[in-house]
Write an enzyme that holds these catalytic residues in place. Sequence first.
Site, PDB file in Angstrom:
ATOM      1  N   ARG A  26      -5.192  11.879   6.177  1.00 48.66           N
ATOM      2  CA  ARG A  26      -4.211  11.981   7.256  1.00 48.66           C
ATOM      3  C   ARG A  26      -3.224  13.083   6.921  1.00 48.66           C
ATOM      4  O   ARG A  26      -2.967  13.383   5.752  1.00 48.66           O
ATOM      5  CB  ARG A  26      -3.495  10.636   7.436  1.00 48.66           C
ATOM      6  CG  ARG A  26      -4.330   9.557   8.104  1.00 48.66           C
ATOM      7  CD  ARG A  26      -4.707   9.901   9.514  1.00 48.66           C
ATOM      8  NE  ARG A  26      -3.554  10.033  10.380  1.00 48.66           N
ATOM      9  CZ  ARG A  26      -3.153   9.087  11.263  1.00 48.66           C
ATOM     10  NH1 ARG A  26      -3.796   7.943  11.349  1.00 48.66           N
ATOM     11  NH2 ARG A  26      -2.111   9.277  12.047  1.00 48.66           N
ATOM     12  N   HIS A  43       0.815  -1.225   0.000  1.00 47.35           N
ATOM     13  CA  HIS A  43       0.000   0.000   0.000  1.00 47.35           C
ATOM     14  C   HIS A  43       0.843   1.268   0.000  1.00 47.35           C
ATOM     15  O   HIS A  43       0.333   2.363   0.264  1.00 47.35           O
ATOM     16  CB  HIS A  43      -0.900   0.034   1.231  1.00 47.35           C
ATOM     17  CG  HIS A  43      -2.003  -0.974   1.231  1.00 47.35           C
ATOM     18  ND1 HIS A  43      -3.269  -0.711   0.759  1.00 47.35           N
ATOM     19  CD2 HIS A  43      -2.015  -2.265   1.640  1.00 47.35           C
ATOM     20  CE1 HIS A  43      -4.015  -1.784   0.897  1.00 47.35           C
ATOM     21  NE2 HIS A  43      -3.291  -2.742   1.431  1.00 47.35           N
ATOM     22  N   THR A  45      -8.178   6.905  -1.690  1.00 51.52           N
ATOM     23  CA  THR A  45      -9.541   6.392  -1.876  1.00 51.52           C
ATOM     24  C   THR A  45     -10.551   7.516  -1.643  1.00 51.52           C
ATOM     25  O   THR A  45     -11.647   7.508  -2.174  1.00 51.52           O
ATOM     26  CB  THR A  45      -9.807   5.228  -0.891  1.00 51.52           C
ATOM     27  OG1 THR A  45      -9.288   5.590   0.392  1.00 51.52           O
ATOM     28  CG2 THR A  45      -9.175   3.945  -1.365  1.00 51.52           C
ATOM     29  N   LYS A  70     -14.253   8.696  -3.626  1.00 49.68           N
ATOM     30  CA  LYS A  70     -15.513   9.023  -2.956  1.00 49.68           C
ATOM     31  C   LYS A  70     -16.022  10.392  -3.418  1.00 49.68           C
ATOM     32  O   LYS A  70     -17.212  10.568  -3.677  1.00 49.68           O
ATOM     33  CB  LYS A  70     -15.307   8.994  -1.432  1.00 49.68           C
ATOM     34  CG  LYS A  70     -14.979   7.626  -0.877  1.00 49.68           C
ATOM     35  CD  LYS A  70     -14.372   7.661   0.516  1.00 49.68           C
ATOM     36  CE  LYS A  70     -13.834   6.287   0.914  1.00 49.68           C
ATOM     37  NZ  LYS A  70     -12.987   6.326   2.139  1.00 49.68           N
ATOM     38  N   LYS A 105       1.388  14.249   1.291  1.00 48.04           N
ATOM     39  CA  LYS A 105       0.030  14.582   0.814  1.00 48.04           C
ATOM     40  C   LYS A 105      -0.091  16.087   0.567  1.00 48.04           C
ATOM     41  O   LYS A 105      -1.002  16.550  -0.100  1.00 48.04           O
ATOM     42  CB  LYS A 105      -0.995  14.088   1.835  1.00 48.04           C
ATOM     43  CG  LYS A 105      -1.032  12.565   1.989  1.00 48.04           C
ATOM     44  CD  LYS A 105      -1.959  12.158   3.132  1.00 48.04           C
ATOM     45  CE  LYS A 105      -1.963  10.652   3.365  1.00 48.04           C
ATOM     46  NZ  LYS A 105      -2.737   9.871   2.392  1.00 48.04           N
TER      47      LYS A 105
HETATM   48  N1  LIG Z   1      -0.646   2.484   4.704  1.00 50.76           N
HETATM   49  N2  LIG Z   1      -0.961   2.812   3.760  1.00 50.76           N
HETATM   50  N3  LIG Z   1      -1.251   3.157   2.752  1.00 50.76           N
HETATM   51  C1  LIG Z   1      -2.366   3.840   2.228  1.00 50.76           C
HETATM   52  C2  LIG Z   1      -3.024   4.755   3.274  1.00 50.76           C
HETATM   53  N4  LIG Z   1      -2.156   5.669   3.826  1.00 50.76           N
HETATM   54  O1  LIG Z   1      -3.609   4.033   4.285  1.00 50.76           O
HETATM   55  O2  LIG Z   1      -3.286   2.822   1.818  1.00 50.76           O
HETATM   56  C3  LIG Z   1      -4.390   3.293   1.077  1.00 50.76           C
HETATM   57  C4  LIG Z   1      -5.228   2.090   0.713  1.00 50.76           C
HETATM   58  O3  LIG Z   1      -4.601   1.311  -0.237  1.00 50.76           O
HETATM   59  C5  LIG Z   1      -3.950   4.052  -0.187  1.00 50.76           C
HETATM   60  O4  LIG Z   1      -5.068   4.539  -0.841  1.00 50.76           O
HETATM   61  C6  LIG Z   1      -3.019   5.193   0.210  1.00 50.76           C
HETATM   62  O5  LIG Z   1      -2.538   5.783  -0.965  1.00 50.76           O
HETATM   63  C7  LIG Z   1      -1.853   4.643   1.039  1.00 50.76           C
HETATM   64  O6  LIG Z   1      -1.026   5.674   1.500  1.00 50.76           O
END
Ligand SMILES: [N-]=[N+]=N[C@]1([C@H](N)O)O[C@H](CO)[C@@H](O)[C@H](O)[C@H]1O
Length: 824
Positions: free
Chosen positions: A559, A367, A668, A672, A564
């Site tokens: 977050r 991720h 994500t 949305k 970001k």
């Molecule tokens: N850990 N982690 N990763 C993330 C998010 N921060 O939770 O997972 C999310 C879910 O895959 C992604 O959309 C996001 O870009 C990525 O940074």
Amino acid sequence: MTDTPLISSPEHSVEGFVREFLRELNFTQGTVLERASTNDTYLALARTVRHYLMARWMETTTAHYRRQPKAVAYLSAEFLLGRQLDNALLAADLEEIAAEALASLGLDLDVLRQAEVEPGLGNGGLGRLAACFIDSLATMSVPAIGYGIRYEYGIFRQTFVDGRQFEEPDHWLDNGSPWEFAHPEHEVTVSFGGHTEKYTEGEGEDAVERSRWVPGWQVLGVPYNYMVPGYRNGRVNTLRLWSARATHAFDLKIFNYGDYAEAVRAQTFAENITKVLYPEDSTPQGKELRLQQQYFFVACSLRDFIDQLLPEGFDLHRLHERICFQLNDTHPVIAVPELMRILVDDHGFAWDEAWEVTRRCFAYTCHTLLPEALEVWPVELLGRLLPRHLEIIYRINDEFLDEVRETFGDDELLVRRMSIIAEHPFRAVRMAHLATVAATKVNGVAELHSQLLRDKVLADFANLWPDKFTNVTNGVTPRRFVRLANPGLSALVTEAIGDGWVTDLDRLRELEPFADDPEFRRRFREVKSANKQRLVELLERRDGITVPTDTMLDVMVKRLHEYKRQTLKILHVISLYDRIVSGELDVDQVVPRTIVFGAKAAPGYVMAKEIIALINHVGTVVNAHPVASRVLHVAFPANYDVTVAETLVPAADLSEQISLAGKEASGTGNMKFALNGALTIGTDDGANVEIRQLVGDDHFFLFGLTEPEAAAIAETGYRPSAYYEENPTLRRALDLVAKGEFSGGDRSVFEPVVSNLLGEDRFMVLADFQSYLDAQDRVEAYYRDPEAWSRSAVLNVARSGFFSSDRSMRDYLDRIWHAEPLGD
Ligand SMILES: [N-]=[N+]=N[C@]1([C@H](N)O)O[C@H](CO)[C@@H](O)[C@H](O)[C@H]1O
């Protein structure tokens, strides 16, 4: 499912609901309507709705056990579930019935739904994705179970004092949770510590050298089951979250000696394992307790699946035919050596036999792209906590490196680079490498991300096993984030194209022609304004924040992390403020805009907390300025969570997705917002790329460096101050901060933020500043034409059906799990 229902469901009528509700209020809550508290009525309501789903749950569970289909186990350290009541009412088609039944008793469903505490068992995108995925698997009738941790305290509650973030514990279980079912009878014993000892099994040439684990201490894992109702398909899957208990909760002998603390030390120690969620998003904490949490829920889950879900005497050589364990990032990867330990040590498999099964049972989703987010565990710690697992990891690595040498010859640099064991700066286990070696498939979460995994982050592995790498672009559940969150838009869409879209989001395509229908656009704008009104009321009621209703709603919620680039957004606000106050911009020419932020920073992430303070201080000054506040308003509601998102997202006009290209794996929130008719201003990063490709360049405000351009600048050397020197608009904005404009003239307050941007600026905020401002000018120009804007907004909705988590699940089923829905 079955001809004779296992248990009968209450009557699906207002009368039936009233009867069930009063029974719950009287017999479970032990009170009567006249004297019932809001919490009493809420708990009675929740249990009533549970009863309507119970029969389906029992039937689904029984069918899975009887028919033993290939199933999916989603292993995740986080499940950001959000409130459960509305989703359960929707799934059971009870919304109207419940509202009418409660109204007949003088109760208001709206009031009761506010009583529910959101289970914050996750940090952000990764945790919410897991929740969307299990919702889709249930709605698609796929045999699946989610396995995770029942943290006693979820993600911290954020408060602001003088604009600075403070954290408070999240006592989400204080009033109990009516959505969980404890099953202590299925508790699992989990071992830790101790040592391993070698022994020989068998005689003569049949003698086999074996190793056994002699644990140092043990805890119990108690499962709590949560319903995962499918959308009106009669299916209810299970989410099983584990809670730690001491094997001996209380030592009476020690108590009688009067050492009360010591008497319960074991219990406290054990409970600590599932006490609290680690609040880091994308920057793992290498703390021992964190590894204990990871091994604890993995060990419970594997034991539970083998003992509870497989039939008696099942031949574990065929385990991979029955299950695929999906590893949600590296957090559950210790499951790989755990399964090897179970097969070899507990079931007497030979090493190769066990590996043959294990390497077919797992798939791994990565991720992130940030090197610091890839978990590594020091062998010193792992060896002390899980000595047998370290042995197993060493052997997996030895055999893997043999394969590397066989394939690529004696390239020791390559071997060192690919090894599961890192030698520098300290000997450590690279969990992403272990996951990649053991997994049948490795996927990224957006096309660009998966490509960068192949080309950069895991390039050596993609070179060795090109077929192992694939992509599954993330998705979100349309049930919660459109049907529930945006009832106005849902009704408008259903009126236009029917309600098939709720379970088949590609049907939104049928909306395209309506984008050219002025009446439809008018009604679409009406819905958006009503959603804005709902948000205004929520911010007033929840945070005492007053925002204007008739402005462009520009939203950045995610977050707080430097990649970001919330700093880029606040620099835009500062620059607008500067140019309005200086008169460079005629205030009457500026499109009235409300900028809403929502963001938690990991408590230990100092720079992130400084950025939050800067945003709040800029907001205070802008909102109080006699001229600027006529067209600019900044709002930063504290404690952004799933429940706030459900009101915020449908109200937005502009969605800020402005990370440096190549840093956000997917995102994500971006999906949305597009599905709720907001236009995106964003870089070509993560899933933004696919959103832009699907909605069309004319309906997306693209800006900034591409990933290759950013990489090239980083390669050749990035000098942020050059942009400061060359761009007067940027210089003035930064100088305003530096001279204390937003800190009462105190230059020291935000000096760290400014010097970081002028010095390192790792995520190239200054390099993308002008391109971003130019894009914002395009936004303003376009927003002045409501017909054009709402046409683009409708097209964003119509063309974003791809971003359903149902589609993501279809991709996982076809490309990775090779499982399928279980028919009737
Ligand atoms: N850990 N982690 N990763 C993330 C998010 N921060 O939770 O997972 C999310 C879910 O895959 C992604 O959309 C996001 O870009 C990525 O940074």
